[in-house]
Design an enzyme around this catalytic site. Structure first.
Site, PDB file in Angstrom:
ATOM      1  N   ASP A 261     -49.116 -36.725  -2.982  1.00 20.51           N
ATOM      2  CA  ASP A 261     -48.009 -37.055  -2.085  1.00 20.51           C
ATOM      3  C   ASP A 261     -48.365 -38.149  -1.098  1.00 20.51           C
ATOM      4  OD1 ASP A 261     -48.215 -35.382   0.972  1.00 20.51           O
ATOM      5  OD2 ASP A 261     -49.790 -35.323  -0.540  1.00 20.51           O
TER       6      ASP A 261
ATOM      7  N   ASP B 259     -53.447 -32.489  -5.584  1.00 16.60           N
ATOM      8  CA  ASP B 259     -53.764 -32.559  -4.164  1.00 16.60           C
ATOM      9  C   ASP B 259     -53.271 -31.243  -3.559  1.00 16.60           C
ATOM     10  OD1 ASP B 259     -54.239 -33.726  -1.511  1.00 16.60           O
ATOM     11  OD2 ASP B 259     -52.055 -33.813  -1.397  1.00 16.60           O
TER      12      ASP B 259
ATOM     13  N   ASP C 280     -52.578 -30.441   0.421  1.00 16.60           N
ATOM     14  CA  ASP C 280     -51.612 -30.593   1.515  1.00 16.60           C
ATOM     15  C   ASP C 280     -50.504 -31.563   1.138  1.00 16.60           C
ATOM     16  OD1 ASP C 280     -52.847 -28.941   3.530  1.00 16.60           O
ATOM     17  OD2 ASP C 280     -54.443 -30.427   3.593  1.00 16.60           O
TER      18      ASP C 280
END
Length: 195
Positions: A169, A13, A15
């Protein structure tokens, strides 16, 4: 044996995993809200981690009963973010995993950010050369928590989904990875583990 050895490819991922640009995204939403005459708070924003801008805009329109086309809202926020993003980029620790394996195993970024913005962020932080593939929100029709982003990464890397390891995250992304049949590391609660 390193815990990463059994995987043939890695998907990150963007961001919150490779780069912290969340303060920039939040600042862009604050400005957008001010421009359109409503408000957003940080607690709400953090519930949207991993969600593409258009889905966040749709959620805002519904939650706040706004008389605004979500596409217009999303486009405005994207323009705000493009204007300020380079002042809000911090490389996060798991980028070290990408650096370690670059050139040894195929690596992709699978993100809810538009591809051109994701590539600019990666370029600005010096991480773009580590990536073999960047799959942004504009390359799939169903976004996280649907598995399409990560399945597209695997397809473009030419690696079976079950041989890919995802780094995430956000709950949206963790669920997307699981739905894709991939193992996933939650970077919020796991150490890098390159020893």
């Amino acid at each position: 044996m390193c815990r990463y050895d059994k995987y043939e490819a890695f998907i990150f991922d963007l961001d919150g995993t490779l780069i912290d640009s969340m303060p920039g995204h939040y600042a862009a939403w604050l400005q957008t809200a001010a421009d359109f005459g409503f408000d957003v708070d940080e607690a709400w924003y953090h519930t949207r981690g991993g969600s593409p801008t258009l889905l966040t805009a749709k959620s805002l329109v519904e939650e706040k009963d706004l008389d605004i086309d979500p596409a217009v809202l999303a486009a405005h926020k994207t323009q705000q973010f493009k204007a300020i993003m380079e002042d809000h980029l911090e490389i996060l620790p798991f980028a070290e995993v990408a650096r370690h394996f670059a050139g040894k195993k195929p690596i992709a970024v699978g993100t809810g950010t538009l591809t051109d913005i994701a590539e600019r962020m990666l370029e600005k932080t010096g991480l773009l050369p580590l990536m073999d593939v960047v799959v942004g929100a504009d390359q799939v029709s169903a976004h996280k928590p649907e598995p399409d982003t990560f399945l597209r990464c695997a397809e473009r890397l030419n690696v079976a989904p079950e041989k890919c390891l995802v780094f995430e995250d956000a709950v949206f992304g963790i669920n997307a990875a699981k739905a894709a049949g991939m193992d996933v590391i939650d970077v919020r609660v796991t150490d890098i583990g390159l020893d």
